[in-house]
Design an enzyme around this catalytic site. Structure first.
Site, PDB file in Angstrom:
ATOM      1  N   CYS A 117       0.855  -1.183   0.000  1.00 25.75           N
ATOM      2  CA  CYS A 117       0.000   0.000   0.000  1.00 25.75           C
ATOM      3  C   CYS A 117       0.892   1.233   0.000  1.00 25.75           C
ATOM      4  CB  CYS A 117      -0.907  -0.009   1.229  1.00 25.75           C
ATOM      5  SG  CYS A 117      -1.991   1.420   1.353  1.00 25.75           S
ATOM      6  N   CYS A 118       0.562   2.189  -0.859  1.00 28.05           N
ATOM      7  CA  CYS A 118       1.283   3.473  -0.879  1.00 28.05           C
ATOM      8  C   CYS A 118       2.796   3.271  -1.034  1.00 28.05           C
ATOM      9  CB  CYS A 118       0.993   4.264   0.400  1.00 28.05           C
ATOM     10  SG  CYS A 118      -0.757   4.560   0.678  1.00 28.05           S
ATOM     11  N   GLY A 119       3.184   2.260  -1.786  1.00 31.01           N
ATOM     12  CA  GLY A 119       4.599   2.054  -2.043  1.00 31.01           C
ATOM     13  C   GLY A 119       5.344   1.339  -0.946  1.00 31.01           C
ATOM     14  N   LYS A 120       4.662   0.987   0.147  1.00 32.47           N
ATOM     15  CA  LYS A 120       5.321   0.303   1.261  1.00 32.47           C
ATOM     16  C   LYS A 120       4.840  -1.143   1.312  1.00 32.47           C
ATOM     17  CE  LYS A 120       5.482   4.475   4.131  1.00 32.47           C
ATOM     18  NZ  LYS A 120       5.110   5.060   5.445  1.00 32.47           N
TER      19      LYS A 120
END
Length: 265
Positions: free
Chosen positions: A106-109
């Site tokens: 999520c969100c690049g993490k």
């Protein structure tokens, strides 16, 4: 008193060489099996109170329902320990969702969820009202004082939903996750805004506890106990303020201190 059973015990005290027979209170434990649309979905070992709320909260946490109106019928048979649930036409239980380990992002993490249901139902907390440290301490004190079952038995966990001024609802159970599911079910049956609310909790802050707060949409959870590292990682990513060791007029703020007034410039 619901959730309490009286029985005779033999009590040893310092200085006495013989035991004294006294009446004591113990927490009641019972298993309830949830049958959804005729299929066994899960068995919950719990304190046998507010079972309708527990079943609803459990099903919402597992992604079986999104709102209470998804349920057309819910019946509890206390004598046999079964909860019979019928869902709206076309709805069914995805058992793979309830049992499969899942790794998502999520969100690049990279975010690791132990169960697919956590990934499907957890959501990032929205910024809402702020709370003072005094709010957190007072609501925890009120939670501890209000639990008659805990004072009688010492054998249950307590959880409550509160705003800055008061506790709104309290639920107790031998299982800390069950206490939270009862809160969730109570809210599903009587929904109201949770943006300016906190969860007050007596148990350890595990990752599962953080996920349950996230699923409800509550941005602040305060506990008298300790957190785990995975819980704090989840709280960091989900935007939840985690406050632990709330006792003796002290506490530790672990994540997202921007909901705590003392940190706001």
């Amino acid at each position: 008193m619901s959730g309490v059973e009286k029985r005779t015990i033999w009590k040893f005290t310092p200085g006495n060489k013989t035991a004294e027979a006294v009446e004591d209170a113990v927490a009641v434990e019972q298993a309830f099996t949830v049958i959804v649309n005729g299929e066994e979905t899960g068995t919950i070992v719990c304190t046998p109170s507010h079972i309708e709320e527990l079943a609803a909260g459990f099903m919402a946490g597992e992604g079986i329902i999104r709102k209470y109106s998804d349920i057309t019928q819910l019946e509890v048979d206390h004598s046999t320990g079964f909860v019979y649930v019928k869902l709206q036409e076309g709805m069914k239980v995805d058992k793979d969702q309830m049992s499969k380990r899942f790794i998502g992002s999520c969100c690049g993490k990279g975010r690791q969820f132990y169960f697919k249901s956590d990934m499907m139902t957890s959501k990032t907390a929205i910024k809402g009202a702020s709370f003072s440290i005094e709010n957190c301490l007072k609501r925890m004190e009120e939670l501890q004082n209000a639990s008659s079952v805990f004072h009688a038995t010492g054998g249950v966990h307590n959880a409550g939903i509160a705003d800055s001024d008061r506790l709104i609802v309290i639920r107790s159970d031998i299982g800390r996750h069950n206490a939270l599911d009862k809160l969730y079910g109570n809210w599903l049956m009587n929904p109201y805004s949770l943006r300016d609310k906190m969860i007050v909790f007596s148990g350890r802050l595990s990752s599962e506890v953080i996920f349950k707060a996230s699923k409800m949409g509550v941005g602040l959870i305060v506990s008298k106990s300790a957190p785990t590292n995975l819980a704090l990682e989840a709280a960091d990513e989900l935007g939840i303020t985690a406050v632990g060791f709330v006792r003796n007029n002290m506490c530790n703020v672990y994540t997202h201190p921007d909901r705590i007034r003392e940190f706001i410039g």
